[in-house]
Design a protein around this motif. Structure first.
Motif, PDB file in Angstrom:
ATOM      1  N   UNK A  27       0.798  17.071   3.978  1.00  0.00           N
ATOM      2  CA  UNK A  27       1.339  17.720   5.171  1.00  0.00           C
ATOM      3  C   UNK A  27       2.103  16.724   6.037  1.00  0.00           C
ATOM      4  N   UNK A  28       1.529  15.529   6.197  1.00  0.00           N
ATOM      5  CA  UNK A  28       2.198  14.521   7.022  1.00  0.00           C
ATOM      6  C   UNK A  28       3.534  14.087   6.418  1.00  0.00           C
ATOM      7  N   UNK A  29       3.529  13.820   5.107  1.00  0.00           N
ATOM      8  CA  UNK A  29       4.765  13.343   4.495  1.00  0.00           C
ATOM      9  C   UNK A  29       5.826  14.443   4.521  1.00  0.00           C
ATOM     10  N   UNK A  30       5.400  15.701   4.371  1.00  0.00           N
ATOM     11  CA  UNK A  30       6.356  16.805   4.449  1.00  0.00           C
ATOM     12  C   UNK A  30       6.932  16.907   5.860  1.00  0.00           C
ATOM     13  N   UNK A  57      17.730   5.954   1.091  1.00  0.00           N
ATOM     14  CA  UNK A  57      16.701   4.916   1.000  1.00  0.00           C
ATOM     15  C   UNK A  57      15.550   5.221   1.949  1.00  0.00           C
ATOM     16  N   UNK A  58      15.894   5.621   3.180  1.00  0.00           N
ATOM     17  CA  UNK A  58      14.852   5.965   4.146  1.00  0.00           C
ATOM     18  C   UNK A  58      14.058   7.178   3.692  1.00  0.00           C
ATOM     19  N   UNK A  59      14.757   8.169   3.146  1.00  0.00           N
ATOM     20  CA  UNK A  59      14.082   9.398   2.713  1.00  0.00           C
ATOM     21  C   UNK A  59      13.137   9.122   1.539  1.00  0.00           C
ATOM     22  N   UNK A  60      13.561   8.305   0.599  1.00  0.00           N
ATOM     23  CA  UNK A  60      12.702   8.001  -0.550  1.00  0.00           C
ATOM     24  C   UNK A  60      11.515   7.137  -0.135  1.00  0.00           C
ATOM     25  N   UNK A  61      11.692   6.314   0.900  1.00  0.00           N
ATOM     26  CA  UNK A  61      10.599   5.452   1.373  1.00  0.00           C
ATOM     27  C   UNK A  61       9.713   6.151   2.393  1.00  0.00           C
ATOM     28  N   UNK A  62      10.017   7.408   2.702  1.00  0.00           N
ATOM     29  CA  UNK A  62       9.282   8.122   3.745  1.00  0.00           C
ATOM     30  C   UNK A  62       7.788   8.205   3.466  1.00  0.00           C
ATOM     31  N   UNK A  63       7.407   8.212   2.174  1.00  0.00           N
ATOM     32  CA  UNK A  63       5.994   8.372   1.812  1.00  0.00           C
ATOM     33  C   UNK A  63       5.103   7.268   2.371  1.00  0.00           C
ATOM     34  N   UNK A  64       5.662   6.090   2.619  1.00  0.00           N
ATOM     35  CA  UNK A  64       4.807   4.993   3.095  1.00  0.00           C
ATOM     36  C   UNK A  64       4.279   5.252   4.499  1.00  0.00           C
ATOM     37  N   UNK A  65       4.832   6.257   5.187  1.00  0.00           N
ATOM     38  CA  UNK A  65       4.329   6.574   6.521  1.00  0.00           C
ATOM     39  C   UNK A  65       2.901   7.108   6.509  1.00  0.00           C
ATOM     40  N   UNK A 150       8.380   1.881  -5.444  1.00  0.00           N
ATOM     41  CA  UNK A 150       7.879   0.871  -4.507  1.00  0.00           C
ATOM     42  C   UNK A 150       6.976   1.506  -3.452  1.00  0.00           C
ATOM     43  N   UNK A 151       7.363   2.688  -2.998  1.00  0.00           N
ATOM     44  CA  UNK A 151       6.549   3.387  -1.992  1.00  0.00           C
ATOM     45  C   UNK A 151       5.180   3.736  -2.571  1.00  0.00           C
ATOM     46  N   UNK A 152       5.179   4.243  -3.819  1.00  0.00           N
ATOM     47  CA  UNK A 152       3.904   4.577  -4.448  1.00  0.00           C
ATOM     48  C   UNK A 152       3.029   3.353  -4.650  1.00  0.00           C
ATOM     49  N   UNK A 153       3.642   2.239  -5.065  1.00  0.00           N
ATOM     50  CA  UNK A 153       2.887   1.000  -5.245  1.00  0.00           C
ATOM     51  C   UNK A 153       2.260   0.542  -3.933  1.00  0.00           C
ATOM     52  N   UNK A 154       3.033   0.647  -2.845  1.00  0.00           N
ATOM     53  CA  UNK A 154       2.516   0.237  -1.540  1.00  0.00           C
ATOM     54  C   UNK A 154       1.310   1.088  -1.141  1.00  0.00           C
ATOM     55  N   UNK A 155       1.356   2.390  -1.409  1.00  0.00           N
ATOM     56  CA  UNK A 155       0.226   3.257  -1.053  1.00  0.00           C
ATOM     57  C   UNK A 155      -1.026   2.864  -1.834  1.00  0.00           C
ATOM     58  N   UNK A 156      -0.866   2.555  -3.118  1.00  0.00           N
ATOM     59  CA  UNK A 156      -2.017   2.146  -3.936  1.00  0.00           C
ATOM     60  C   UNK A 156      -2.597   0.836  -3.410  1.00  0.00           C
ATOM     61  N   UNK A 157      -1.724  -0.092  -3.051  1.00  0.00           N
ATOM     62  CA  UNK A 157      -2.211  -1.382  -2.538  1.00  0.00           C
ATOM     63  C   UNK A 157      -2.971  -1.185  -1.228  1.00  0.00           C
ATOM     64  N   UNK A 158      -2.511  -0.258  -0.386  1.00  0.00           N
ATOM     65  CA  UNK A 158      -3.230  -0.004   0.870  1.00  0.00           C
ATOM     66  C   UNK A 158      -4.628   0.550   0.601  1.00  0.00           C
TER      67      UNK A 158
END
Length: 251
Positions: A27-30, A57-65, A150-158
């Motif tokens: 819901x947040x990412x949407x 680039x910003x839209x694809x990286x939005x998931x890290x929010x 990269x965004x997905x990798x960052x989420x896993x690392x968090x």
């Protein structure tokens, strides 16, 4: 080790915590994707127009929010043992506590990978539909796929950092509150003050920005350097958590 990892998955998926965190992340990412696209091209917002490389680039990286929810996932995975007083039977069943912590790290990294794939799919679907309605949906080219990965990798690392933080602090509320204060208070302050902004690139938030995308801010590391630094934070937190978990008394 396989049995321990399977046990951690059973603990996770037999409660509704995972579902709440996953739904919340989707819901947040949407919502963030809708807002980003809605204000794209608005001079007052400063967000580049739909169809430009910077917007994509910003839209694809939005998931890290939603990284905070992955951090909380890892924290809950570790601290629930102490909160619900299951740590004693867990460590009596597996006296080598380091194996338990390693199993949690692997189990929650795998769970976070699945969650991240769902979040990335939701993010791209919302961006594609909304940006497409405005005339130019982003294509899944090499650059956009790289940013999504990269965004997905960052989420896993968090999530891995969350397990390490939970092992360090053990108190679930304290670890979550401490993580939120750090992400939303301490790092933004350091980032915004000129005298301290130079140190920001060495912090988890700066590494996250370097790994994914940045809009405006202080100098950052290269993307691969940011990825290595963020992974280093995750591993250091896990190692410290394992070290302390092995030596602390269980009440």
């Amino acid at each position: 080790m396989t049995g321990l990892i399977r046990a951690e998955w059973t603990k996770l998926f037999t409660t509704k915590v995972w579902l709440g965190l996953l739904l919340g992340a989707c819901l947040l990412v949407a919502g963030f994707a809708v807002l980003l696209t809605a204000f794209a091209g608005n001079p007052e917002s400063g967000i580049p127009a739909v169809g430009t490389p910077v917007y994509e680039e910003l839209a694809m990286a939005n998931a890290v929010n939603v990284n905070v929810l992955f951090l909380i996932l890892g924290i809950i995975g570790m601290t629930q043992e102490y909160r619900h007083r299951t740590a004693t039977p867990t460590f009596l069943t597996t006296p080598r506590r380091g194996r338990v912590v390693v199993a949690k790290l692997v189990a929650y990294a795998l769970a976070a990978t699945l969650f991240a794939l769902v979040v990335l799919a939701v993010n791209y679907a919302v961006v594609a539909v909304h940006a497409g309605a405005r005339g130019d949906a982003p294509a899944l080219g090499a650059d956009n796929l790289g940013t999504l990965g990269s965004s997905g990798l960052a989420l896993v690392i968090y999530a891995v950092i969350g397990v390490g933080l939970g092992a360090l602090l053990r108190n679930q509320v304290g670890a979550i509150v401490g993580g939120l204060v750090y992400l939303f208070v301490i790092e933004p302050i350091i980032r915004s003050i000129p005298a301290t902004s130079g140190a920001y690139k060495w912090m988890p938030g700066g590494a996250l920005e370097a790994l994914t995308a940045t809009f405006q801010g202080p100098d950052l590391l290269d993307a691969w350097q940011g990825g290595l630094l963020l992974l280093g934070y995750g591993l250091v937190a896990a190692l410290l958590g394992t070290f302390l978990a092995v030596r602390r008394d269980i009440v």
